[in-house]
Design a protein around this motif. Structure first.
Motif, PDB file in Angstrom:
ATOM      1  N   ILE A  66     -16.253  12.246  16.846  1.00  0.00           N
ATOM      2  CA  ILE A  66     -15.776  13.246  17.799  1.00  0.00           C
ATOM      3  C   ILE A  66     -16.265  12.843  19.183  1.00  0.00           C
ATOM      4  CG2 ILE A  66     -15.728  15.106  16.088  1.00  0.00           C
ATOM      5  CD1 ILE A  66     -18.344  16.149  17.263  1.00  0.00           C
ATOM      6  N   ASP A  67     -15.658  13.395  20.200  1.00  0.00           N
ATOM      7  CA  ASP A  67     -16.037  13.057  21.571  1.00  0.00           C
ATOM      8  C   ASP A  67     -16.837  14.154  22.263  1.00  0.00           C
ATOM      9  OD1 ASP A  67     -14.625  10.487  21.790  1.00  0.00           O
ATOM     10  OD2 ASP A  67     -12.826  11.711  21.539  1.00  0.00           O
ATOM     11  N   GLU A  68     -16.643  15.407  21.801  1.00  0.00           N
ATOM     12  CA  GLU A  68     -17.282  16.511  22.526  1.00  0.00           C
ATOM     13  C   GLU A  68     -17.341  17.746  21.640  1.00  0.00           C
ATOM     14  OE1 GLU A  68     -16.367  19.197  26.555  1.00  0.00           O
ATOM     15  OE2 GLU A  68     -14.865  17.790  25.767  1.00  0.00           O
ATOM     16  N   VAL A  94     -17.015  21.537  22.018  1.00  0.00           N
ATOM     17  CA  VAL A  94     -16.467  22.432  23.033  1.00  0.00           C
ATOM     18  C   VAL A  94     -17.202  23.766  23.058  1.00  0.00           C
ATOM     19  CG1 VAL A  94     -14.377  23.618  23.842  1.00  0.00           C
ATOM     20  CG2 VAL A  94     -14.208  21.334  22.810  1.00  0.00           C
ATOM     21  N   VAL A 137     -15.871  24.310  17.619  1.00  0.00           N
ATOM     22  CA  VAL A 137     -14.651  23.680  18.127  1.00  0.00           C
ATOM     23  C   VAL A 137     -15.067  22.357  18.757  1.00  0.00           C
ATOM     24  CG1 VAL A 137     -12.713  23.853  19.724  1.00  0.00           C
ATOM     25  CG2 VAL A 137     -13.556  25.903  18.546  1.00  0.00           C
ATOM     26  N   VAL A 138     -14.404  21.272  18.364  1.00  0.00           N
ATOM     27  CA  VAL A 138     -14.754  19.945  18.861  1.00  0.00           C
ATOM     28  C   VAL A 138     -13.487  19.242  19.327  1.00  0.00           C
ATOM     29  CG1 VAL A 138     -16.742  19.770  17.310  1.00  0.00           C
ATOM     30  CG2 VAL A 138     -14.535  18.838  16.586  1.00  0.00           C
ATOM     31  N   ARG A 139     -13.686  18.196  20.125  1.00  0.00           N
ATOM     32  CA  ARG A 139     -12.570  17.375  20.582  1.00  0.00           C
ATOM     33  C   ARG A 139     -12.725  15.964  20.041  1.00  0.00           C
ATOM     34  NH1 ARG A 139     -11.812  13.875  24.603  1.00  0.00           N
ATOM     35  NH2 ARG A 139     -13.858  14.344  25.512  1.00  0.00           N
ATOM     36  N   ASN A 164      -7.438  13.227  21.903  1.00  0.00           N
ATOM     37  CA  ASN A 164      -6.610  14.290  22.478  1.00  0.00           C
ATOM     38  C   ASN A 164      -6.484  15.496  21.562  1.00  0.00           C
ATOM     39  OD1 ASN A 164      -6.014  12.787  24.826  1.00  0.00           O
ATOM     40  ND2 ASN A 164      -4.377  11.675  23.748  1.00  0.00           N
ATOM     41  N   ASP A 165      -7.124  15.433  20.399  1.00  0.00           N
ATOM     42  CA  ASP A 165      -7.003  16.507  19.416  1.00  0.00           C
ATOM     43  C   ASP A 165      -8.191  17.447  19.470  1.00  0.00           C
ATOM     44  OD1 ASP A 165      -4.606  15.442  18.366  1.00  0.00           O
ATOM     45  OD2 ASP A 165      -5.750  14.037  17.126  1.00  0.00           O
ATOM     46  N   VAL A 166      -7.903  18.740  19.372  1.00  0.00           N
ATOM     47  CA  VAL A 166      -8.954  19.749  19.253  1.00  0.00           C
ATOM     48  C   VAL A 166      -9.039  20.141  17.785  1.00  0.00           C
ATOM     49  CG1 VAL A 166      -9.750  22.033  19.943  1.00  0.00           C
ATOM     50  CG2 VAL A 166      -8.573  20.578  21.593  1.00  0.00           C
ATOM     51  N   ARG A 167     -10.220  20.011  17.214  1.00  0.00           N
ATOM     52  CA  ARG A 167     -10.430  20.287  15.803  1.00  0.00           C
ATOM     53  C   ARG A 167     -11.621  21.211  15.638  1.00  0.00           C
ATOM     54  NH1 ARG A 167      -9.595  13.920  13.943  1.00  0.00           N
ATOM     55  NH2 ARG A 167      -7.310  13.914  14.208  1.00  0.00           N
ATOM     56  N   CYS A 168     -11.997  21.473  14.413  1.00  0.00           N
ATOM     57  CA  CYS A 168     -13.224  22.224  14.177  1.00  0.00           C
ATOM     58  C   CYS A 168     -14.130  21.431  13.256  1.00  0.00           C
ATOM     59  CB  CYS A 168     -12.946  23.627  13.632  1.00  0.00           C
ATOM     60  SG  CYS A 168     -12.201  23.689  12.006  1.00  0.00           S
TER      61      CYS A 168
END
Length: 285
Positions: free
Chosen positions: A16-18, A20, A33-35, A38-42
């Protein structure tokens, strides 16, 4: 926000990159919630055994198979390694179930991998892109309640055809996405063939859903979908697309019919009371 060490590890490894924001924290895990690109995931971070308050875990784990004979012996003896193995099996149960159920067409979040004890998966959103609400948090009309009930009963059937029972299904672990209900939270998933309490848990799952949605469509309270699907399952006749009627004829010669009905109605009433309590607590907060 304090980022858990396990999520920092996922960032370091490029999974993951971040991070959130936190999404929710429950008795078994905390979800963020993570990024990822370009995808937002959990990301679901499981709590240590000492921190969790989930009760009757032994009952839920009955019928689960260890991955090898050494692990099975260690779990049976209760050694330190066995306890760690049991913990790993508990976490892996949800991961394995998500992949299996997703492949079978059950409406569950899409899993994206399990890394260092963290389950990364699809973030279910509503039509506007916000985090999807739980079924127990939305207002429905009668037609919507009937539609959601039919969809959820079909998901329970498909799970049962995979040999699995959710084990803790209610309106509070169903999310309402733009295309309808999505079932979440599977760490307590039960083996339908290997657990002696499987029938009881299946009936409880279905009754919880029926009690919640029966508030909007009262005639649902007179249906017996759980009993019908279990009888077909035991007879080897249940298929993912089997048409159910909600009607069930009890064998009055071998069972206490009034007792069965009273027990199921009591379970439904208890589910309603609990839901009303949650709603009152949310209103007060």
């Amino acid at each position: 926000m304090k980022t858990p060490a396990s999520l920092l590890t996922l960032i370091d490894e490029g999974v993951i990159d971040e991070v959130v924001r936190p999404l929710k924290s429950g008795k078994e895990a905390a979800v963020y919630v993570v990024r990822a690109g370009n995808d937002v995931r959990c990301a679901k971070v499981y709590k240590d055994m000492a921190q969790r308050s989930f009760q009757k875990r032994v009952q839920y784990q009955e019928g689960r198979k260890s991955r090898g004979s050494r692990e099975a012996r260690a779990v049976a003896t209760g050694s330190r390694y066995g306890r760690r193995q049991k913990e790993a099996e508990w976490k892996n149960a949800e991961v394995d179930a998500l992949y299996q159920l997703r492949d079978a067409g059950v409406r569950v979040p899409e899993p994206h991998g399990f890394f260092h004890g963290v389950l990364v998966m699809e973030l279910v959103t509503d039509a506007e892109g916000f985090t999807a609400p739980r079924l127990g948090e939305v207002e429905l009309d009668e037609a919507q309640a009937r539609e959601f009930h039919a969809v959820l009963v079909r998901q329970v059937v498909r799970m049962l055809c995979c040999g699995l029972i959710h084990g803790d299904l209610s309106a509070y672990n169903v999310l309402v996405g733009p295309d309808g209900p999505v079932v979440i939270d599977f760490p307590q998933v039960v083996s339908a063939a290997g657990n002696n309490a499987a029938r009881t848990m299946l009936l409880r799952d279905v009754n919880n859903l029926t009690a919640s949605l029966g508030r909007w469509a009262p005639d649902l309270l007179d249906t017996w979908f759980g009993e019908e699907m279990w009888a077909l399952f035991e007879a080897g006749e249940l298929q993912p697309d089997t048409v159910l009627t909600g009607h069930f004829t009890f064998d009055e010669r071998s069972v206490d019919l009034d007792g069965v009905r009273d027990a199921i109605n009591d379970a439904r009433e208890l589910a309603l009371i609990r839901q009303q309590g949650r709603e009152e607590a949310q209103y007060e907060n």
